[in-house]
Design a protein around this motif. Structure first.
Motif, PDB file in Angstrom:
ATOM      1  N   UNK A 176       0.814  -1.222   0.000  1.00 13.62           N
ATOM      2  CA  UNK A 176       0.000   0.000   0.000  1.00 13.62           C
ATOM      3  C   UNK A 176       0.846   1.270   0.000  1.00 13.62           C
ATOM      4  N   UNK A 177       2.146   1.131  -0.251  1.00 15.83           N
ATOM      5  CA  UNK A 177       3.041   2.292  -0.212  1.00 15.83           C
ATOM      6  C   UNK A 177       3.554   2.593  -1.615  1.00 15.83           C
ATOM      7  N   UNK A 178       3.511   3.870  -2.005  1.00 17.97           N
ATOM      8  CA  UNK A 178       3.988   4.280  -3.317  1.00 17.97           C
ATOM      9  C   UNK A 178       4.813   5.558  -3.181  1.00 17.97           C
ATOM     10  N   UNK A 179       5.932   5.627  -3.914  1.00 15.62           N
ATOM     11  CA  UNK A 179       6.768   6.826  -3.908  1.00 15.62           C
ATOM     12  C   UNK A 179       6.322   7.762  -5.014  1.00 15.62           C
ATOM     13  N   UNK A 180       6.100   9.024  -4.645  1.00  8.69           N
ATOM     14  CA  UNK A 180       5.604  10.030  -5.584  1.00  8.69           C
ATOM     15  C   UNK A 180       6.434  11.297  -5.449  1.00  8.69           C
ATOM     16  N   UNK A 181       6.853  11.846  -6.600  1.00  5.37           N
ATOM     17  CA  UNK A 181       7.476  13.171  -6.619  1.00  5.37           C
ATOM     18  C   UNK A 181       6.329  14.173  -6.690  1.00  5.37           C
ATOM     19  N   UNK A 182       5.970  14.754  -5.547  1.00  7.51           N
ATOM     20  CA  UNK A 182       4.782  15.608  -5.510  1.00  7.51           C
ATOM     21  C   UNK A 182       5.141  17.076  -5.687  1.00  7.51           C
ATOM     22  N   UNK A 183       4.166  17.829  -6.148  1.00 10.76           N
ATOM     23  CA  UNK A 183       4.311  19.269  -6.283  1.00 10.76           C
ATOM     24  C   UNK A 183       4.174  19.917  -4.907  1.00 10.76           C
ATOM     25  N   UNK A 184       4.431  21.219  -4.851  1.00  5.02           N
ATOM     26  CA  UNK A 184       4.303  21.950  -3.597  1.00  5.02           C
ATOM     27  C   UNK A 184       2.899  21.770  -3.022  1.00  5.02           C
ATOM     28  N   UNK A 185       2.836  21.469  -1.728  1.00  3.46           N
ATOM     29  CA  UNK A 185       1.561  21.394  -1.019  1.00  3.46           C
ATOM     30  C   UNK A 185       1.465  22.674  -0.185  1.00  3.46           C
ATOM     31  N   UNK A 186       0.699  23.663  -0.638  1.00  6.88           N
ATOM     32  CA  UNK A 186       0.684  24.981   0.023  1.00  6.88           C
ATOM     33  C   UNK A 186       0.444  24.885   1.522  1.00  6.88           C
ATOM     34  N   UNK A 187       1.235  25.658   2.258  1.00 10.47           N
ATOM     35  CA  UNK A 187       1.112  25.763   3.720  1.00 10.47           C
ATOM     36  C   UNK A 187       1.362  24.443   4.433  1.00 10.47           C
ATOM     37  N   UNK A 188       2.022  23.492   3.759  1.00  8.36           N
ATOM     38  CA  UNK A 188       2.305  22.224   4.426  1.00  8.36           C
ATOM     39  C   UNK A 188       3.717  21.721   4.150  1.00  8.36           C
ATOM     40  N   UNK A 189       4.084  21.611   2.890  1.00  8.91           N
ATOM     41  CA  UNK A 189       5.373  21.018   2.567  1.00  8.91           C
ATOM     42  C   UNK A 189       5.771  21.402   1.144  1.00  8.91           C
ATOM     43  N   UNK A 190       7.065  21.693   0.910  1.00  9.75           N
ATOM     44  CA  UNK A 190       7.513  21.986  -0.447  1.00  9.75           C
ATOM     45  C   UNK A 190       7.544  20.727  -1.298  1.00  9.75           C
TER      46      UNK A 190
END
Length: 279
Positions: A40-54
């Motif tokens: 159930x675990x997946x690695x994702x290169x995510x975009x900026x999550x405003x007010x939480x994490x770059x």
């Protein structure tokens, strides 16, 4: 890859952005899958999550009902549910295809992975008081070692390990069946930011008792030597880090008694192992 909100001030995890309902927030996330899911675990290169994490690359836990039929290069969107329990990616949907950021991550060259019975090699770190911290400081003290960094924002990564160490510290103070000389050691994965002053403030914020629970950093190369010895993988993503987790019990001579990978270990696992350890 496996991934307590800490204190106040610089270490407070501040709930901003989307409104909080019953202690739960849902943050919209977009990104690109970089590796096929493992369970159930997946690695994702995510975009900026405003007010939480770059923007960064990290592991997300999929909700049990979610499909795990994802492949590297899938562009996805989902809601990250955070609150009183582990964070979970919900409603994941593939919206297109894109290049895998950085290609397939290379496996870093590392020395042989420490295992039970192995002796930790000499090292030279710097503690939260700005003093040298070496293998000699562990002699005669069973020591539980883990790896964190003070800016880690993901509840089930460093904050969870710190919370477990807080519980373990209480057990060591009250359980007479445990070795009285036992110490705890948190080694930063971000020594450039986590200076002795930062580590001292962090320790105070989480209620660490200096005589029992130590923090260490120092020169990046010196920290890297120790992280590699425990096969802790670290990759910088902007201001934050993508990393694996390892917690180990060393006996009073610096030999490995047990290593727990990831975040699934329980305080009772450590205390049970400690009862068989001598100083």
């Amino acid at each position: 890859m496996v991934v307590m909100a800490c204190g106040t001030g610089a270490f407070a995890w501040i709930a901003r952005g989307p409104a909080v309902q019953a202690g739960v927030r849902r943050l919209p996330v977009t990104g690109v899958v970089v590796a096929a899911p493992e369970g159930q675990v997946v690695r994702i290169a995510h975009d900026d999550i405003p007010d939480y994490m770059p923007a960064m690359t990290m592991a997300f836990t999929l909700a049990e009902a979610e499909s795990t039929r994802l492949v590297p290069g899938d562009r996805v969107r989902f809601d990250l549910r955070i609150g009183s329990g582990p964070s979970v990616a919900e409603g994941i949907a593939v919206t297109g295809r894109g290049p895998v950021p950085g290609g397939t991550p290379a496996t870093p060259q590392a020395p042989s992975r420490l295992k039970r019975g192995d002796a930790l090699a000499p090292f030279a770190l710097v503690d939260e008081r700005g003093r040298g911290f070496t293998l000699a400081d562990l002699q005669g003290h069973p020591t539980v070692v883990t790896f964190i960094f003070t800016r880690c924002p993901v509840p089930e990564f460093c904050p969870l390990l710190t919370s477990k160490f807080t519980t373990l510290q209480r057990a060591l103070a009250t359980d007479r069946t445990l070795p009285r000389t036992t110490r705890l050691l948190s080694i930063t994965l971000d020594p450039a930011f986590d200076t002795p002053e930062v580590l001292a403030a962090y320790g105070k914020a989480v209620g660490a008792e200096p005589a029992r629970w130590r923090f260490a950093g120092g020169e990046p190369a010196a920290v890297l030597q120790v992280t590699r010895a425990f096969s802790v993988y670290v990759e910088r993503n902007g201001a934050l880090l993508d990393h694996t987790l390892a917690t180990a019990l060393l006996d009073g001579r610096g030999r490995v008694v047990e290593i727990w990978r990831g975040n699934g270990w329980q305080v009772t696992d450590v205390t049970a192992a400690l009862r068989g350890v001598s100083g």
